[in-house]
Design a protein around this motif. Structure first.
Motif, PDB file in Angstrom:
ATOM      1  N   GLU A 205      -3.495 -16.474 -23.063  1.00  0.00           N
ATOM      2  CA  GLU A 205      -3.118 -17.235 -24.245  1.00  0.00           C
ATOM      3  C   GLU A 205      -1.890 -16.579 -24.856  1.00  0.00           C
ATOM      4  OE1 GLU A 205      -6.152 -17.301 -27.204  1.00  0.00           O
ATOM      5  OE2 GLU A 205      -5.867 -15.203 -27.807  1.00  0.00           O
ATOM      6  N   SER A 206      -1.014 -17.399 -25.411  1.00  0.00           N
ATOM      7  CA  SER A 206       0.170 -16.864 -26.068  1.00  0.00           C
ATOM      8  C   SER A 206      -0.257 -16.057 -27.284  1.00  0.00           C
ATOM      9  CB  SER A 206       1.090 -18.015 -26.482  1.00  0.00           C
ATOM     10  OG  SER A 206       2.253 -17.532 -27.089  1.00  0.00           O
ATOM     11  N   SER A 207       0.215 -14.806 -27.383  1.00  0.00           N
ATOM     12  CA  SER A 207      -0.234 -13.929 -28.460  1.00  0.00           C
ATOM     13  C   SER A 207       0.776 -12.806 -28.678  1.00  0.00           C
ATOM     14  CB  SER A 207      -1.600 -13.325 -28.128  1.00  0.00           C
ATOM     15  OG  SER A 207      -1.962 -12.327 -29.067  1.00  0.00           O
ATOM     16  N   LEU A 208       1.096 -12.541 -29.949  1.00  0.00           N
ATOM     17  CA  LEU A 208       2.012 -11.455 -30.276  1.00  0.00           C
ATOM     18  C   LEU A 208       1.409 -10.101 -29.933  1.00  0.00           C
ATOM     19  CD1 LEU A 208       3.442 -12.662 -33.713  1.00  0.00           C
ATOM     20  CD2 LEU A 208       4.560 -12.752 -31.476  1.00  0.00           C
ATOM     21  N   SER A 209       0.087 -10.051 -29.790  1.00  0.00           N
ATOM     22  CA  SER A 209      -0.573  -8.791 -29.450  1.00  0.00           C
ATOM     23  C   SER A 209      -0.727  -8.612 -27.944  1.00  0.00           C
ATOM     24  CB  SER A 209      -1.957  -8.726 -30.113  1.00  0.00           C
ATOM     25  OG  SER A 209      -2.804  -9.755 -29.610  1.00  0.00           O
ATOM     26  N   GLY A 210      -0.195  -9.550 -27.172  1.00  0.00           N
ATOM     27  CA  GLY A 210      -0.318  -9.482 -25.729  1.00  0.00           C
ATOM     28  C   GLY A 210       0.813  -8.696 -25.086  1.00  0.00           C
ATOM     29  N   GLU A 211       0.938  -8.838 -23.769  1.00  0.00           N
ATOM     30  CA  GLU A 211       1.979  -8.156 -23.015  1.00  0.00           C
ATOM     31  C   GLU A 211       3.024  -9.151 -22.536  1.00  0.00           C
ATOM     32  OE1 GLU A 211       0.663  -4.318 -20.657  1.00  0.00           O
ATOM     33  OE2 GLU A 211      -0.604  -6.013 -20.066  1.00  0.00           O
ATOM     34  N   SER A 212       4.225  -8.645 -22.362  1.00  0.00           N
ATOM     35  CA  SER A 212       5.317  -9.452 -21.814  1.00  0.00           C
ATOM     36  C   SER A 212       5.636  -8.973 -20.404  1.00  0.00           C
ATOM     37  CB  SER A 212       6.561  -9.332 -22.695  1.00  0.00           C
ATOM     38  OG  SER A 212       7.095  -8.015 -22.610  1.00  0.00           O
ATOM     39  N   ILE A 213       6.478  -9.728 -19.711  1.00  0.00           N
ATOM     40  CA  ILE A 213       6.942  -9.296 -18.390  1.00  0.00           C
ATOM     41  C   ILE A 213       7.620  -7.933 -18.490  1.00  0.00           C
ATOM     42  CG2 ILE A 213       8.613  -9.793 -16.558  1.00  0.00           C
ATOM     43  CD1 ILE A 213       8.002 -12.761 -16.960  1.00  0.00           C
ATOM     44  N   ASN A 214       8.461  -7.767 -19.516  1.00  0.00           N
ATOM     45  CA  ASN A 214       9.142  -6.482 -19.680  1.00  0.00           C
ATOM     46  C   ASN A 214       8.155  -5.336 -19.883  1.00  0.00           C
ATOM     47  OD1 ASN A 214      11.740  -7.460 -19.374  1.00  0.00           O
ATOM     48  ND2 ASN A 214      12.105  -7.711 -21.560  1.00  0.00           N
ATOM     49  N   ASP A 215       7.084  -5.589 -20.641  1.00  0.00           N
ATOM     50  CA  ASP A 215       6.078  -4.556 -20.886  1.00  0.00           C
ATOM     51  C   ASP A 215       5.430  -4.100 -19.582  1.00  0.00           C
ATOM     52  OD1 ASP A 215       6.447  -4.642 -23.659  1.00  0.00           O
ATOM     53  OD2 ASP A 215       4.930  -6.208 -23.911  1.00  0.00           O
ATOM     54  N   VAL A 216       5.042  -5.056 -18.761  1.00  0.00           N
ATOM     55  CA  VAL A 216       4.330  -4.713 -17.532  1.00  0.00           C
ATOM     56  C   VAL A 216       5.278  -4.061 -16.530  1.00  0.00           C
ATOM     57  CG1 VAL A 216       2.863  -5.582 -15.662  1.00  0.00           C
ATOM     58  CG2 VAL A 216       2.679  -6.579 -17.938  1.00  0.00           C
ATOM     59  N   VAL A 217       6.525  -4.539 -16.465  1.00  0.00           N
ATOM     60  CA  VAL A 217       7.503  -3.900 -15.584  1.00  0.00           C
ATOM     61  C   VAL A 217       7.668  -2.431 -15.978  1.00  0.00           C
ATOM     62  CG1 VAL A 217       9.950  -3.806 -14.965  1.00  0.00           C
ATOM     63  CG2 VAL A 217       8.748  -5.991 -14.957  1.00  0.00           C
TER      64      VAL A 217
END
Length: 299
Positions: A205-217
């Motif tokens: 789900e879209s969430s500001l507390s989630g992770e982005s592609i940049n975060d996981v990279v």
């Protein structure tokens, strides 16, 4: 001279690795026609120290340092590599450098980009951000398990990830309750170069507390994965460094691991008489309901 006509004319006369000032623009809103390798288009000085790189069809909006007459600029550029579309592309370039649009462009280049991409009817054929995120998170999970994963999805491989004797196909959704996935072709849920195949299903789900592609990279690079290879694969997926979609954040709600074996409802060559797909069947796509199938929770 008309702005559009001047840009078309400069497309024809500007040499490689050079920039030509567009003279029909006022000094307060300077812009240049540029050629860099196979790219041609227009550029404006951009004061923000921000890396931008967006693509649709054959067009690209990006930033790069440019030196003109011994003066250094950070350029925001709109370029193309299709010489046959120079006339059509010049009209978009004229809008890009238009003095009346300049303030909006420089303050919010992504907004300008999205407006023109939608107007041109661009059909985004790249994987969705959460689709790429699901593959990267699966890579991280397998790396932490010591499986030595290799991401093949960006290379156009049949399955997304290879780990020695196992292959992994990753499907992701942002639909809250659906467990339906689309399977493309006769090979996506078949064995290829491995002994086993698994389907990973991620629900986001879209969430500001989630992770982005940049975060996981970033987390993958910290674990020891080669950043250059990850970035090359992301570029092939349509998410090169600077793409705004790489900052979209999603919260992982669910992650399931299904073993694709003889009891799994997949359509492969084995599903047809004689174990071969009829010659008249060139391609097929089907939707698979995962509800009720046994799985291992991976979250």
């Amino acid at each position: 001279m008309d702005l559009n006509k001047e840009i078309r004319s400069l497309f024809a006369t500007t040499t490689n690795m050079s920039a030509s000032l567009i003279k029909s623009l006022p000094d307060t809103h300077q812009a240049w026609v540029i050629r860099i390798g196979n790219d041609f288009g227009v550029g404006v000085a951009y004061k923000e120290d921000t890396s931008i790189s967006e693509r649709f069809t054959s067009a690209r909006m990006w930033t790069a340092p440019i030196t003109i007459h011994n003066e250094n600029y950070n350029f925001l550029m709109l370029t193309c590599q299709d010489e046959y579309q120079r006339t059509e592309f010049s009209a978009i370039c004229a809008q890009f450098v238009d003095p009346e649009e300049r303030k909006n462009l420089l303050e919010s280049p992504y907004t300008w980009w999205d407006r023109w991409r939608n107007l041109l009817g661009n059909s985004v054929k790249n994987k969705t951000p959460h689709g790429v995120l699901g593959e990267l998170i699966t890579m991280r999970k397998l790396w932490d398990l010591g499986e030595g994963p290799v991401w093949t999805g960006g290379e156009g491989g049949v399955n997304d990830i290879q780990c020695g004797s196992s292959e992994y196909e990753v499907k992701s959704t942002t639909i809250r309750y659906d467990s339906i996935v689309s399977i493309t072709g006769q090979f996506q849920l078949d064995y290829h170069t491995s002994d086993s195949l698994y389907l990973i299903f991620c629900r986001f789900e879209s969430s500001l507390s989630g992770e982005s592609i940049n975060d996981v990279v970033h987390s993958l690079v910290q674990r020891g994965m080669e950043e250059q290879k990850l970035e090359a694969a992301l570029e092939k997926c349509g998410y090169e460094a600077g793409s705004s979609a790489r900052t979209d954040r999603y919260k992982l709600l669910e992650m399931r691991k299904y073993k694709v074996d003889d009891s799994f409802p997949a359509i492969t060559a084995k599903s047809f008489a004689g174990g071969q797909i009829p010659e008249a069947v060139v391609q097929f796509t089907y939707r698979l309901e995962l509800a009720g199938l046994p799985y291992e929770s991976w979250i």
